[in-house]
Motif scaffolding. Structure first.
Motif, PDB file in Angstrom:
ATOM      1  N   SER A  69     -19.279 -21.047 -11.402  1.00  0.00           N
ATOM      2  CA  SER A  69     -18.180 -20.129 -11.985  1.00  0.00           C
ATOM      3  C   SER A  69     -17.424 -19.605 -11.198  1.00  0.00           C
ATOM      4  O   SER A  69     -16.023 -19.550 -11.667  1.00  0.00           O
ATOM      5  CB  SER A  69     -19.167 -18.617 -12.332  1.00  0.00           C
ATOM      6  OG  SER A  69     -20.037 -19.059 -13.366  1.00  0.00           O
ATOM      7  N   GLU A  73     -13.106 -20.080 -11.619  1.00  0.00           N
ATOM      8  CA  GLU A  73     -12.198 -19.159 -11.366  1.00  0.00           C
ATOM      9  C   GLU A  73     -11.014 -19.561 -10.298  1.00  0.00           C
ATOM     10  O   GLU A  73      -9.912 -19.365 -10.441  1.00  0.00           O
ATOM     11  CB  GLU A  73     -12.702 -17.777 -10.995  1.00  0.00           C
ATOM     12  CG  GLU A  73     -13.620 -17.178 -12.007  1.00  0.00           C
ATOM     13  CD  GLU A  73     -14.216 -15.812 -11.428  1.00  0.00           C
ATOM     14  OE1 GLU A  73     -13.629 -15.097 -10.978  1.00  0.00           O
ATOM     15  OE2 GLU A  73     -15.470 -15.636 -11.605  1.00  0.00           O
ATOM     16  N   THR A  76      -8.647 -22.206 -11.436  1.00  0.00           N
ATOM     17  CA  THR A  76      -7.694 -21.624 -12.521  1.00  0.00           C
ATOM     18  C   THR A  76      -6.474 -20.918 -11.586  1.00  0.00           C
ATOM     19  O   THR A  76      -5.504 -20.878 -11.941  1.00  0.00           O
ATOM     20  CB  THR A  76      -8.305 -20.532 -13.421  1.00  0.00           C
ATOM     21  OG1 THR A  76      -9.047 -21.317 -14.269  1.00  0.00           O
ATOM     22  CG2 THR A  76      -7.371 -19.869 -14.538  1.00  0.00           C
ATOM     23  N   GLN A 103      -6.214 -11.499  -5.188  1.00  0.00           N
ATOM     24  CA  GLN A 103      -7.027 -12.337  -5.675  1.00  0.00           C
ATOM     25  C   GLN A 103      -7.311 -13.225  -4.532  1.00  0.00           C
ATOM     26  O   GLN A 103      -8.652 -13.593  -4.441  1.00  0.00           O
ATOM     27  CB  GLN A 103      -6.043 -13.246  -6.547  1.00  0.00           C
ATOM     28  CG  GLN A 103      -5.960 -12.523  -7.935  1.00  0.00           C
ATOM     29  CD  GLN A 103      -7.067 -12.627  -8.841  1.00  0.00           C
ATOM     30  OE1 GLN A 103      -8.233 -12.003  -8.363  1.00  0.00           O
ATOM     31  NE2 GLN A 103      -7.049 -13.273  -9.713  1.00  0.00           N
ATOM     32  N   PHE A 107     -11.322 -13.822  -3.773  1.00  0.00           N
ATOM     33  CA  PHE A 107     -12.217 -14.989  -3.595  1.00  0.00           C
ATOM     34  C   PHE A 107     -12.486 -15.308  -2.250  1.00  0.00           C
ATOM     35  O   PHE A 107     -13.593 -15.963  -2.031  1.00  0.00           O
ATOM     36  CB  PHE A 107     -10.983 -16.148  -3.922  1.00  0.00           C
ATOM     37  CG  PHE A 107     -10.808 -16.159  -5.700  1.00  0.00           C
ATOM     38  CD1 PHE A 107     -12.007 -16.390  -6.501  1.00  0.00           C
ATOM     39  CD2 PHE A 107      -9.620 -16.315  -6.016  1.00  0.00           C
ATOM     40  CE1 PHE A 107     -11.597 -16.250  -7.942  1.00  0.00           C
ATOM     41  CE2 PHE A 107      -9.337 -16.190  -7.355  1.00  0.00           C
ATOM     42  CZ  PHE A 107     -10.366 -16.336  -8.348  1.00  0.00           C
TER      43      PHE A 107
END
Length: 135
Positions: A69, A73, A76, A103, A107
């Protein structure tokens, strides 16, 4: 998760990592952050290989699913840094600079947790193999 699913998920994760890594190395915008993030998730390939090659790979399905998952992400997100967006891409970069920083931080934090999870999984596998007379 059974052994076949674990191996399949692990191999898919490795493909996702390689794709995102290539994007991170070719990024024209936020180059430093992209490369740093790329190096961090690229380092997961060997532990993932080790994990899916173990006889107990199926028992680590939750960790593999979480990582799958996360890599979806990240892929993308990294695709927004692919070269060739020209002036429009530059304007998007300026408009979203703060959001991109958030972001990257997000991450990196999630990768920290994934790395810790995998270190624990690998340590557990190593201990089990030593207890059985392996290694």
């Amino acid at each position: 998760m059974n052994m076949v699913d674990a191996v399949s998920t692990g191999l898919t994760i490795i493909d996702l990592i390689r794709k995102a890594y290539a994007t991170s190395q070719n990024a024209e915008k936020s180059r430093k952050q992209c490369r740093r993030l790329g190096e961090r998730f690229y380092d997961l390939i060997e532990p993932i290989k080790h994990l899916i090659e173990s006889p107990a790979a199926g028992s680590h399905g939750d960790a593999l699913q979480r990582l799958f998952s996360l890599m979806m992400e990240i892929n993308t997100f990294m695709s927004t840094f692919e070269p060739g967006e020209g002036v429009i891409g530059s304007l998007k970069l300026i408009a979203h600079r703060d959001k991109d920083k958030e972001q990257f931080d997000y991450f990196n934090e999630r990768l920290n947790q994934s790395i810790q999870d995998f270190v624990l999984q690998i340590d557990s596998l190593s201990q089990q193999q030593q207890d059985r007379g392996g290694y």
